[in-house]
Design a protein around this motif. Structure first.
Motif: not given
Lengths: 341, 341
Positions: A88-111
């Motif tokens: 409605r406000s002309g923007r988009h939503l994208v969905v990402e998965q944080s996973g239960a499969s990825r370790e803490g290292e990936l937290e950084a990447l997610t960020l």
DNA sequence: CTGTTAGCGCGTTCAG
DNA sequence: CTGAACGCGCTAACAG
């Protein structure tokens, strides 16, 4: 070699800026020039490079929803609601998965990935408050989740204790005396703990004894619910009702009860939590706690937009005070519970 | 004013390139320099700008899945499977919604967005083959969907006709004689048409008459399934089985049958299509067609990677010939159908 | 092992 | 209303 804007400009005999203006529909451009540009675009098969635009513009008009798992209906429904509002406000939503499969290292990447978006709705389930406290980011973030998080972030959640109390009280009112808490825990944190608390509170208010043998921890998924019932039956623990901590668990519970030859609601009553779209269509229809989905989505985006609007100015002076919003809940009575006595 | 790499470089007394190298873990960097850089990063609260990296690198290590709707369990499960595979190769999956809410104008925008990804898995449900044929893009795209699309694109789908034939044949084998085709159509295109075709074919193979009154078009969602049953009952159309064209429809159908006081499978048998995670947990368990989810995900990514690998070279000479892959299906027999006579 | 040079594709300056 | 420079933040190349 991809076609760029200046290729188009050359072909159309105009400047790059004119092409940009035509494509973004920004300033007024002469009708004929405009046609020439569009013809060149079509001719060369030019395709806009959004990455470059984003880099330049500093915003993406895109909001991300980060969920623990894609294959959880609760989050699918949430995403759909959020997408409707953002569209409605002309923007988009994208969905990402944080996973239960990825370790803490990936937290950084997610960020790092969060920087691809104007703002992020981060659904926290696995992370502890400590993990969250360690998050260092300048990206507008609103937390969604039932565990109380550090108040440096905005957070939206439901009134879990009250919802669980409502669910349990309703079972007590319809004659149940031994209510299994499937998905509960005597020690955990987060959703599990607060809903267990509501279950306890309802018992206390009724002056009924609490039997911890009725608290059945399990994976919060379909198989987990079924396994919980199998376990109760195998142990011979008597129960005449189940409060399943999510509708998904409740669906597994119903399967487990059927397997054990127990009728719903005659032998065992069942209440869930979440009011998923599908819950109305189970047989019998699932009595459940409705967390006020629409209101939660509204709150989440209101808080996020507050942060996004403020971002350009920088933080100094005008720091937004984070809010923790708790939405009201209500009980939806259907066929898995009996009419009140 | 966000902190940039050169801010970090200045603070650490090194060049920008060194910072870049440290952060990307690329070349070897002296241990002490490395520490100084990381200290500066931490100190200034520097956060990598992925947009800039993407613009420069020309790839994003991200694949998008575009689905019609977020709140459809089928796509949530698909997304989870794809994400698992991509994670293994160090890439990301993001999910976008094409919406049924947005008009053709947005199609263009959607196309522009595709450039944010290395490749796109585009789930086509609403678009016609003509719409697809009109798609002009250099982005690697693999189509997912049951309607046959122009062969300029790779496409992965299931063997719908065979699945529907299997489902219907099973019902016939267990004694059904009047099988409603819920979600079917006598004229449509796409999934609806091919599954209707399988339903017809099974009848023909058994030499049984086909009654088009049993074909019930409806919205492909929970409410649609229930409404279809209400309609059949209201019309007084006799039926002793239902082939619901998706498991979601089947869930609605089961609700409708319960509402009408019809027992499953004693009065009416039901078969679905998709084998959703939840279908096993319905009561009774839903007999359904399994489309070989894992194999489909494998095919989709194989085709996409083929395109992505080729992309850097350009198209000339080495053009990849698009493939249309049809995965095998199988029947999962559960409680909504009776044992074969 | 580190620094310098150049530019990814677009959009915001300013002139004309 | 249009055109030419410069820079968003980062990294591939090559020097040193």
């Amino acid at each position: 070699m991809p076609v760029t804007m200046s290729d188009v400009a050359r072909a159309a005999g105009v400047s790059v800026m004119t092409v940009s203006n035509v494509l973004a529909g920004r300033k007024r451009v002469g009708e004929e020039t405009r046609r020439r540009v569009l013809a060149a675009v079509d001719d060369l098969g030019y395709e806009l490079n959004l990455t470059a635009r984003h880099l330049r513009a500093g915003r993406t008009d895109t909001v991300a929803l980060v969920v623990p798992r894609f294959d959880h209906p609760y989050f699918g429904e949430l995403a759909a609601r959020l997408a409707r509002r953002l569209d409605r406000s002309g923007r988009h939503l994208v969905v990402e998965q944080s996973g239960a499969s990825r370790e803490g290292e990936l937290e950084a990447l997610t960020l790092a990935r969060l920087h691809l978006y104007d703002g992020v709705l981060l659904s926290v389930v696995g992370m502890t408050p400590d993990d969250v406290a360690r998050l260092r980011t300048t990206v507008p973030v609103v937390l969604l989740g039932e565990q109380d998080m550090p108040d440096r972030f905005d957070q939206v959640r439901m009134d879990n204790v009250e919802g669980a109390r409502l669910a349990t009280a309703h079972l007590l009112a319809t004659g149940a005396r031994r209510i299994a808490a499937v998905g509960g825990s005597t020690s955990g944190r987060g959703m599990t703990m607060v809903r267990t608390l509501g279950w306890r509170r309802a018992h206390e208010e009724s002056g009924l004894p609490i039997d911890d043998a009725l608290v059945v921890p399990c994976d919060v998924d379909l198989a987990g619910g079924r396994r919980a019932i199998r376990q109760l039956v195998a142990e011979g623990t008597p129960f005449d009702a189940v409060f399943a901590f999510t509708d998904t668990l409740a669906t597994g519970v119903l399967a487990g009860l059927a397997e054990a030859g127990l009728r719903v609601p005659d032998d065992v009553q069942v209440v869930g939590f979440d009011n998923l779209d599908s819950s109305e269509f189970l047989v019998p229809g699932l009595t459940t706690v409705d967390p006020g989905h629409e209101a939660m989505a509204d709150h989440a985006l209101r808080l996020l937009d507050r942060l996004i609007d403020r971002a350009p100015d920088g933080d100094r002076g005008t720091a937004v005070v984070p809010e923790h919003v708790t939405g009201p809940v209500s009980l939806v009575v259907r066929g898995t519970t009996r009419p009140a006595a």
